[in-house]
Design a protein around this motif. Structure first.
Motif, PDB file in Angstrom:
ATOM      1  N   HIS A 163     -13.127   9.266   7.867  1.00  0.00           N
ATOM      2  CA  HIS A 163     -14.621  10.595   7.476  1.00  0.00           C
ATOM      3  C   HIS A 163     -14.495  11.218   8.703  1.00  0.00           C
ATOM      4  N   PRO A 164     -14.926  12.401   8.306  1.00  0.00           N
ATOM      5  CA  PRO A 164     -16.129  13.334   8.953  1.00  0.00           C
ATOM      6  C   PRO A 164     -16.724  12.926  10.203  1.00  0.00           C
ATOM      7  N   GLY A 165     -16.585  12.809  11.639  1.00  0.00           N
ATOM      8  CA  GLY A 165     -17.062  12.465  12.084  1.00  0.00           C
ATOM      9  C   GLY A 165     -16.724  10.390  13.042  1.00  0.00           C
ATOM     10  N   ARG A 166     -15.655  10.568  11.822  1.00  0.00           N
ATOM     11  CA  ARG A 166     -16.177   9.042  12.726  1.00  0.00           C
ATOM     12  C   ARG A 166     -15.084   8.505  11.390  1.00  0.00           C
ATOM     13  N   ALA A 167     -14.280   7.119  12.239  1.00  0.00           N
ATOM     14  CA  ALA A 167     -12.693   6.531  11.987  1.00  0.00           C
ATOM     15  C   ALA A 167     -13.408   4.793  10.888  1.00  0.00           C
ATOM     16  N   VAL A 168     -12.965   4.607   9.948  1.00  0.00           N
ATOM     17  CA  VAL A 168     -13.253   3.516   9.098  1.00  0.00           C
ATOM     18  C   VAL A 168     -12.248   2.532   8.899  1.00  0.00           C
ATOM     19  N   THR A 169     -12.611   1.124   9.245  1.00  0.00           N
ATOM     20  CA  THR A 169     -11.325   0.557   8.580  1.00  0.00           C
ATOM     21  C   THR A 169     -11.792  -0.375   7.358  1.00  0.00           C
ATOM     22  N   TYR A 170     -11.623  -0.407   6.044  1.00  0.00           N
ATOM     23  CA  TYR A 170     -11.521  -1.209   4.870  1.00  0.00           C
ATOM     24  C   TYR A 170     -10.324  -2.550   5.149  1.00  0.00           C
ATOM     25  N   THR A 171     -11.329  -3.519   4.218  1.00  0.00           N
ATOM     26  CA  THR A 171      -9.679  -4.673   4.478  1.00  0.00           C
ATOM     27  C   THR A 171      -9.776  -5.026   2.218  1.00  0.00           C
ATOM     28  N   ALA A 172      -8.772  -4.495   1.933  1.00  0.00           N
ATOM     29  CA  ALA A 172      -9.523  -5.341   0.469  1.00  0.00           C
ATOM     30  C   ALA A 172      -8.627  -6.512   0.565  1.00  0.00           C
ATOM     31  N   LYS A 173      -9.042  -7.369  -0.632  1.00  0.00           N
ATOM     32  CA  LYS A 173      -8.046  -9.283  -1.023  1.00  0.00           C
ATOM     33  C   LYS A 173      -7.051  -8.302  -1.844  1.00  0.00           C
ATOM     34  N   THR A 174      -7.823  -7.753  -2.313  1.00  0.00           N
ATOM     35  CA  THR A 174      -6.402  -7.540  -3.979  1.00  0.00           C
ATOM     36  C   THR A 174      -5.930  -6.553  -3.956  1.00  0.00           C
ATOM     37  N   GLU A 175      -4.577  -6.082  -4.742  1.00  0.00           N
ATOM     38  CA  GLU A 175      -3.961  -4.361  -4.947  1.00  0.00           C
ATOM     39  C   GLU A 175      -5.263  -3.744  -5.581  1.00  0.00           C
ATOM     40  N   ARG A 229       2.940  -3.692  -7.559  1.00  0.00           N
ATOM     41  CA  ARG A 229       2.765  -5.297  -7.296  1.00  0.00           C
ATOM     42  C   ARG A 229       1.361  -5.337  -8.500  1.00  0.00           C
ATOM     43  N   ILE A 230       0.992  -5.394  -8.503  1.00  0.00           N
ATOM     44  CA  ILE A 230      -0.017  -5.918  -9.724  1.00  0.00           C
ATOM     45  C   ILE A 230       0.695  -5.942 -10.986  1.00  0.00           C
ATOM     46  N   ASP A 231       1.786  -4.839 -11.345  1.00  0.00           N
ATOM     47  CA  ASP A 231       2.445  -5.197 -12.182  1.00  0.00           C
ATOM     48  C   ASP A 231       3.509  -6.253 -12.568  1.00  0.00           C
ATOM     49  N   ALA A 232       3.960  -6.297 -11.705  1.00  0.00           N
ATOM     50  CA  ALA A 232       4.967  -7.499 -11.119  1.00  0.00           C
ATOM     51  C   ALA A 232       4.285  -8.818 -10.552  1.00  0.00           C
ATOM     52  N   ARG A 233       3.163  -9.190 -10.767  1.00  0.00           N
ATOM     53  CA  ARG A 233       2.575  -9.864 -10.227  1.00  0.00           C
ATOM     54  C   ARG A 233       1.922 -10.863 -11.846  1.00  0.00           C
ATOM     55  N   GLY A 234       1.884  -9.476 -12.911  1.00  0.00           N
ATOM     56  CA  GLY A 234       1.564 -10.070 -13.836  1.00  0.00           C
ATOM     57  C   GLY A 234       2.913 -10.732 -15.290  1.00  0.00           C
ATOM     58  N   GLU A 235       4.135 -10.161 -14.590  1.00  0.00           N
ATOM     59  CA  GLU A 235       5.045 -10.640 -15.102  1.00  0.00           C
ATOM     60  C   GLU A 235       5.167 -11.748 -15.232  1.00  0.00           C
TER      61      GLU A 235
END
Length: 63
Positions: free
Chosen positions: A9-21, A56-62
């Protein structure tokens, strides 16, 4: 699988974590819409994009 999203982001770095695709894909779409540069990596450190996440979402569904 956890995903790490490193955004610059402008002026700062941010790290997010996502648990799912789905959560990673939603954050991907949000950051693209906001014009924020970012990189998403999976738990193995592999860089992924929206196409990878959708596959990855599609493969999981199949399974």
């Amino acid at each position: 699988m956890d995903y790490r999203i490193s955004a610059r982001h402008p002026g700062r770095a941010v790290t997010y974590t996502a648990k799912t695709e789905e959560a990673a894909l939603a954050k991907y779409e949000e950051l693209v819409a906001d014009g924020v540069p970012f990189e998403i990596t999976d738990a193995d450190g592999v860089v992924v994009d929206d196409i990878d996440l959708e596959e990855r979402i599609d493969a999981r569904g199949e399974a």
